[in-house]
Design an enzyme around this catalytic site. Structure first.
Site, PDB file in Angstrom:
ATOM      1  N   ASN A   1      -7.281 -12.457  28.991  1.00 31.77           N
ATOM      2  CA  ASN A   1      -8.740 -12.377  28.981  1.00 31.77           C
ATOM      3  C   ASN A   1      -9.105 -11.759  27.643  1.00 31.77           C
ATOM      4  O   ASN A   1      -8.992 -10.537  27.463  1.00 31.77           O
ATOM      5  CB  ASN A   1      -9.264 -11.524  30.146  1.00 31.77           C
ATOM      6  CG  ASN A   1     -10.789 -11.523  30.182  1.00 31.77           C
ATOM      7  OD1 ASN A   1     -11.445 -11.979  29.239  1.00 31.77           O
ATOM      8  ND2 ASN A   1     -11.356 -11.015  31.257  1.00 31.77           N
TER       9      ASN A   1
ATOM     10  N   HIS B   1     -11.242 -15.426  32.839  1.00 31.96           N
ATOM     11  CA  HIS B   1     -12.504 -14.688  32.703  1.00 31.96           C
ATOM     12  C   HIS B   1     -12.953 -14.256  34.080  1.00 31.96           C
ATOM     13  O   HIS B   1     -12.948 -15.064  35.020  1.00 31.96           O
ATOM     14  CB  HIS B   1     -13.582 -15.551  32.041  1.00 31.96           C
ATOM     15  CG  HIS B   1     -13.185 -15.977  30.675  1.00 31.96           C
ATOM     16  ND1 HIS B   1     -13.185 -15.113  29.614  1.00 31.96           N
ATOM     17  CD2 HIS B   1     -12.714 -17.156  30.216  1.00 31.96           C
ATOM     18  CE1 HIS B   1     -12.732 -15.754  28.540  1.00 31.96           C
ATOM     19  NE2 HIS B   1     -12.434 -16.987  28.883  1.00 31.96           N
TER      20      HIS B   1
ATOM     21  N   ARG C   1     -23.562 -18.262  32.106  1.00 37.74           N
ATOM     22  CA  ARG C   1     -24.181 -17.111  31.457  1.00 37.74           C
ATOM     23  C   ARG C   1     -24.851 -17.538  30.146  1.00 37.74           C
ATOM     24  O   ARG C   1     -25.320 -18.667  30.049  1.00 37.74           O
ATOM     25  CB  ARG C   1     -23.118 -16.016  31.270  1.00 37.74           C
ATOM     26  CG  ARG C   1     -22.491 -15.572  32.608  1.00 37.74           C
ATOM     27  CD  ARG C   1     -21.480 -14.468  32.402  1.00 37.74           C
ATOM     28  NE  ARG C   1     -22.096 -13.285  31.805  1.00 37.74           N
ATOM     29  CZ  ARG C   1     -21.403 -12.292  31.250  1.00 37.74           C
ATOM     30  NH1 ARG C   1     -20.073 -12.348  31.219  1.00 37.74           N
ATOM     31  NH2 ARG C   1     -22.032 -11.257  30.727  1.00 37.74           N
TER      32      ARG C   1
ATOM     33  N   TYR D   1     -18.795  -7.719  36.365  1.00 34.53           N
ATOM     34  CA  TYR D   1     -17.342  -7.701  36.244  1.00 34.53           C
ATOM     35  C   TYR D   1     -16.618  -7.039  37.424  1.00 34.53           C
ATOM     36  O   TYR D   1     -15.397  -6.975  37.438  1.00 34.53           O
ATOM     37  CB  TYR D   1     -16.937  -7.022  34.932  1.00 34.53           C
ATOM     38  CG  TYR D   1     -17.477  -7.750  33.717  1.00 34.53           C
ATOM     39  CD1 TYR D   1     -17.058  -9.049  33.424  1.00 34.53           C
ATOM     40  CD2 TYR D   1     -18.425  -7.165  32.869  1.00 34.53           C
ATOM     41  CE1 TYR D   1     -17.556  -9.735  32.333  1.00 34.53           C
ATOM     42  CE2 TYR D   1     -18.922  -7.847  31.768  1.00 34.53           C
ATOM     43  CZ  TYR D   1     -18.487  -9.131  31.506  1.00 34.53           C
ATOM     44  OH  TYR D   1     -18.969  -9.811  30.423  1.00 34.53           O
TER      45      TYR D   1
ATOM     46  N   GLU E   1      -5.849 -18.703  30.353  1.00 34.30           N
ATOM     47  CA  GLU E   1      -7.062 -17.979  29.966  1.00 34.30           C
ATOM     48  C   GLU E   1      -7.830 -17.595  31.232  1.00 34.30           C
ATOM     49  O   GLU E   1      -8.067 -18.441  32.089  1.00 34.30           O
ATOM     50  CB  GLU E   1      -7.914 -18.897  29.087  1.00 34.30           C
ATOM     51  CG  GLU E   1      -9.244 -18.309  28.689  1.00 34.30           C
ATOM     52  CD  GLU E   1     -10.085 -19.300  27.875  1.00 34.30           C
ATOM     53  OE1 GLU E   1      -9.592 -20.413  27.577  1.00 34.30           O
ATOM     54  OE2 GLU E   1     -11.231 -18.956  27.560  1.00 34.30           O
TER      55      GLU E   1
ATOM     56  N   ALA F   1     -14.931 -11.034  24.469  1.00 37.74           N
ATOM     57  CA  ALA F   1     -15.813 -11.752  23.546  1.00 37.74           C
ATOM     58  C   ALA F   1     -15.043 -12.447  22.421  1.00 37.74           C
ATOM     59  O   ALA F   1     -15.567 -13.390  21.803  1.00 37.74           O
ATOM     60  CB  ALA F   1     -16.852 -10.794  22.966  1.00 37.74           C
TER      61      ALA F   1
ATOM     62  N   PRO G   1     -11.427  -6.816  23.925  1.00 38.46           N
ATOM     63  CA  PRO G   1     -12.436  -5.774  23.775  1.00 38.46           C
ATOM     64  C   PRO G   1     -13.285  -5.545  25.019  1.00 38.46           C
ATOM     65  O   PRO G   1     -13.672  -6.494  25.702  1.00 38.46           O
ATOM     66  CB  PRO G   1     -13.320  -6.299  22.634  1.00 38.46           C
ATOM     67  CG  PRO G   1     -12.427  -7.198  21.862  1.00 38.46           C
ATOM     68  CD  PRO G   1     -11.478  -7.804  22.854  1.00 38.46           C
ATOM     69  N   ASN G   2     -13.555  -4.277  25.259  1.00 36.08           N
ATOM     70  CA  ASN G   2     -14.461  -3.788  26.315  1.00 36.08           C
ATOM     71  C   ASN G   2     -13.889  -3.903  27.729  1.00 36.08           C
ATOM     72  O   ASN G   2     -14.512  -3.436  28.679  1.00 36.08           O
ATOM     73  CB  ASN G   2     -15.823  -4.505  26.255  1.00 36.08           C
ATOM     74  CG  ASN G   2     -16.497  -4.297  24.917  1.00 36.08           C
ATOM     75  OD1 ASN G   2     -16.654  -3.172  24.474  1.00 36.08           O
ATOM     76  ND2 ASN G   2     -16.876  -5.375  24.244  1.00 36.08           N
TER      77      ASN G   2
ATOM     78  N   ARG H   1     -17.974  -0.878  33.555  1.00 40.33           N
ATOM     79  CA  ARG H   1     -18.767  -1.749  32.684  1.00 40.33           C
ATOM     80  C   ARG H   1     -19.466  -2.815  33.532  1.00 40.33           C
ATOM     81  O   ARG H   1     -18.805  -3.660  34.138  1.00 40.33           O
ATOM     82  CB  ARG H   1     -17.832  -2.430  31.688  1.00 40.33           C
ATOM     83  CG  ARG H   1     -18.485  -3.518  30.864  1.00 40.33           C
ATOM     84  CD  ARG H   1     -17.446  -4.381  30.152  1.00 40.33           C
ATOM     85  NE  ARG H   1     -18.105  -5.388  29.338  1.00 40.33           N
ATOM     86  CZ  ARG H   1     -17.504  -6.458  28.847  1.00 40.33           C
ATOM     87  NH1 ARG H   1     -16.217  -6.650  29.060  1.00 40.33           N
ATOM     88  NH2 ARG H   1     -18.177  -7.337  28.132  1.00 40.33           N
TER      89      ARG H   1
HETATM   90  C1  DQA Z   1     -15.316 -12.108  29.873  1.00 43.48           C
HETATM   91  C2  DQA Z   1     -16.472 -12.983  29.430  1.00 43.48           C
HETATM   92  C3  DQA Z   1     -16.771 -12.768  27.960  1.00 43.48           C
HETATM   93  O1  DQA Z   1     -17.845 -13.595  27.553  1.00 43.48           O
HETATM   94  C4  DQA Z   1     -17.138 -11.326  27.714  1.00 43.48           C
HETATM   95  O2  DQA Z   1     -17.374 -11.107  26.341  1.00 43.48           O
HETATM   96  C5  DQA Z   1     -16.137 -10.382  28.243  1.00 43.48           C
HETATM   97  C6  DQA Z   1     -15.558 -10.638  29.551  1.00 43.48           C
HETATM   98  C7  DQA Z   1     -15.044 -12.200  31.389  1.00 43.48           C
HETATM   99  O3  DQA Z   1     -14.005 -11.721  31.809  1.00 43.48           O
HETATM  100  O4  DQA Z   1     -15.887 -12.706  32.126  1.00 43.48           O
HETATM  101  O5  DQA Z   1     -15.848  -9.345  27.649  1.00 43.48           O
HETATM  102  O6  DQA Z   1     -14.131 -12.546  29.206  1.00 43.48           O
END
Ligand code: DQA
Length: 147
Positions: free
Chosen positions: A73, A99, A106, A23, A97, A76, A10-11, A18
């Site tokens: 990735n 990020h 954070r 990011y 994984e 959330a 998501p997102n 964003r």
């Molecule tokens: C993320 C970190 C997550 O906590 C966050 O919700 C994201 C992006 C990152 O790439 O740093 O959507 O996965």
């Protein structure tokens, strides 16, 4: 053929616009293009969804097609999705994984990953370079398997 799935939760479809201070300013499209250029011998499938079930459906589809190596990735969902975790475990996928941000620097809720225990490893905080390093690992793993 080296086959690697790159999945974003998501997102992350809005990467580049964003919160670029967190990011970065690279879009998902540009990230995918850079991976294809950096790893011309790899066959990639890229997938992004804001929906947990669609991510799981895609993982199942990749497994059915014989694609076992995944850069993930989960956004959330990393911190809240037991279902995604179970899918990775039950499909026996080899997941790195990733990020973009350092989830340990954070908000406290980000410091716990449900994915980490079913991943081979985690890269956190190295921006888009993290995806490159993850792919590199999965490629080298393939080489080792072929020895
Ligand atoms: C993320 C970190 C997550 O906590 C966050 O919700 C994201 C992006 C990152 O790439 O740093 O959507 O996965």
């Amino acid at each position: 053929m080296r086959q690697i799935g790159v999945m974003h939760g998501p997102n992350l479809g809005r990467l580049g616009v964003r919160q670029p201070q967190i990011y970065g300013s690279t879009t998902l499209h540009d990230l995918h293009e850079a991976l294809k250029v950096a790893f011309p011998a790899v066959a990639f499938q890229f997938f992004q969804s804001n929906h947990e079930g669609e991510l799981i459906d895609q993982l199942e589809s990749w497994r059915d097609q014989g694609w076992e190596r995944v850069v993930l990735n989960a956004g959330a969902l990393t911190h809240q999705s037991f279902a995604l975790r179970d899918a990775i475990e039950s499909l026996a996928l080899t997941v790195v994984e990733v990020h973009l941000s350092n989830i340990y620097r954070r908000e406290p809720f980000r410091a716990h990953s449900l994915i980490a225990p079913v991943a081979v490893g985690q890269i956190s905080g190295l921006g888009i370079q993290g995806y490159h390093l993850a792919v590199q690992y999965l490629v080298q793993m393939t080489d080792l398997d072929q020895i």
